[in-house]
Design an enzyme around this catalytic site. Sequence first.
Site, short mmCIF file in Angstrom:
data_model
loop_
_atom_site.label_atom_id
_atom_site.label_comp_id
_atom_site.label_asym_id
_atom_site.label_seq_id
_atom_site.Cartn_x
_atom_site.Cartn_y
_atom_site.Cartn_z
N LYS A 159 0.93 -1.21 -0.03
CA LYS A 159 0.07 -0.13 0.13
C LYS A 159 1.07 1.40 -0.11
CE LYS A 159 -2.45 1.83 3.74
NZ LYS A 159 -2.32 3.21 3.74
N ASP A 186 -3.38 4.28 -2.10
CA ASP A 186 -4.43 4.75 -1.02
C ASP A 186 -4.57 6.26 -0.97
OD1 ASP A 186 -5.99 5.09 1.29
OD2 ASP A 186 -4.33 4.40 2.94
N LYS A 211 -7.44 8.32 -1.57
CA LYS A 211 -8.77 8.63 -0.93
C LYS A 211 -9.17 10.00 -1.67
CE LYS A 211 -7.97 7.06 3.82
NZ LYS A 211 -6.55 6.75 3.82
N ASP A 224 -13.86 14.79 -4.71
CA ASP A 224 -13.95 15.98 -5.46
C ASP A 224 -15.08 15.88 -6.37
OD1 ASP A 224 -13.22 18.65 -6.85
OD2 ASP A 224 -11.26 18.16 -6.33
N THR A 254 -12.15 6.07 10.70
CA THR A 254 -12.31 5.39 12.03
C THR A 254 -11.76 6.56 13.22
OG1 THR A 254 -10.05 4.38 11.80
CG2 THR A 254 -11.99 3.21 11.60
N ARG A 308 2.97 -1.43 10.80
CA ARG A 308 3.99 -1.41 11.68
C ARG A 308 4.36 -2.90 12.35
NH1 ARG A 308 1.46 3.26 14.75
NH2 ARG A 308 -0.34 2.28 13.92
O1 C5P Z 1 1.05 0.37 11.15
P1 C5P Z 1 -0.42 0.01 11.09
O2 C5P Z 1 -0.46 -1.37 11.04
O3 C5P Z 1 -1.61 0.48 12.11
O4 C5P Z 1 -0.94 0.70 9.60
C1 C5P Z 1 -2.35 0.40 9.18
C2 C5P Z 1 -2.40 1.22 7.91
O5 C5P Z 1 -3.77 1.20 7.49
C3 C5P Z 1 -1.95 2.71 7.70
O6 C5P Z 1 -1.37 3.05 6.68
C4 C5P Z 1 -3.31 3.62 8.16
O7 C5P Z 1 -3.33 4.92 7.71
C5 C5P Z 1 -4.09 2.63 7.37
N1 C5P Z 1 -5.51 3.00 8.02
C6 C5P Z 1 -6.01 2.67 9.47
N2 C5P Z 1 -7.12 2.45 9.82
C7 C5P Z 1 -8.15 3.16 8.79
C8 C5P Z 1 -7.94 3.28 7.56
C9 C5P Z 1 -6.46 3.25 7.28
O8 C5P Z 1 -5.04 2.13 10.08
N3 C5P Z 1 -9.19 3.14 9.45
#
Ligand code: C5P
Length: 232
Positions: free
Chosen positions: A32, A59, A61, A64, A119, A211
């Site tokens: 992603k 990603d 998003k 417009d 979220t 992460r």
């Molecule tokens: O590091 P982590 O596993 O938390 O990363 C989750 C990824 O998903 C990040 O790129 C974050 O911006 C994205 N994301 C999220 N929750 C959402 C939408 C997108 O964690 N509701």
Amino acid sequence: MGKDVIIACDFPSAEQTLAFLDRFTGRKPFVKIGMELFYAAGPDIVRQIKARGHKIFLDLKLHDIPNTVRRAMAVLSNLDVDLVNLHAAGTAEMMKAALEGLTRPDGTRPLLIAVTQLTSTNQEALEQELLIEKPIDEVVMSYAENAKKAGLDGVVCSPLEAEKVHARCGESFLTVTPGVRFADGDRGDQKRVMTPEQAKEIGSDYIVVGRPITQAQDPVAAYERCCREFIG
Ligand code: C5P
């Protein structure tokens, strides 16, 4: 496309991203690319990662007026990405325009999914700022249905919502779910999490994992563990 693990490459530069991906000498993960990396490194980073044989979820998003989204999506489609997204709040007209823009002359196109409500938006913000008085999960489900009616392929949602989305919009409507953590891992700032195994059980189609893989001592081993637990 079947179930898969998507690695969120939340790095600030092309160099760091490519150095991270260099570690994956075997199977090439689905990755992603988000706003941070895309705005820093530009469309070239997409071409480079694609040329290395990775599938890409871009990603960005989009949200417009329909004409602008149609034209922007045509540009993204030319980058040969596999999955892109937009905000369902842009309306069905915008979502349909996005699909038109994405569709290539040969009829193929990247998959298109919608963000329903971020979220980070809670009930209070929904009511006080956006003046939407319905319960947030009703809003999420209703936006998912709008996306389905407009012809989109699925939504980004919490793993906790995936089951409900499938019940309302059908099993083939894709659920792409972030918020995944290993049972013995750090949660970071994610509040409502699921393990890859739980995400599999509740029927997520794709999990987006950042992460737990990017910050792991051994990212390749963490990715492989994630695949084992989620795909089996
Ligand atoms: O590091 P982590 O596993 O938390 O990363 C989750 C990824 O998903 C990040 O790129 C974050 O911006 C994205 N994301 C999220 N929750 C959402 C939408 C997108 O964690 N509701």
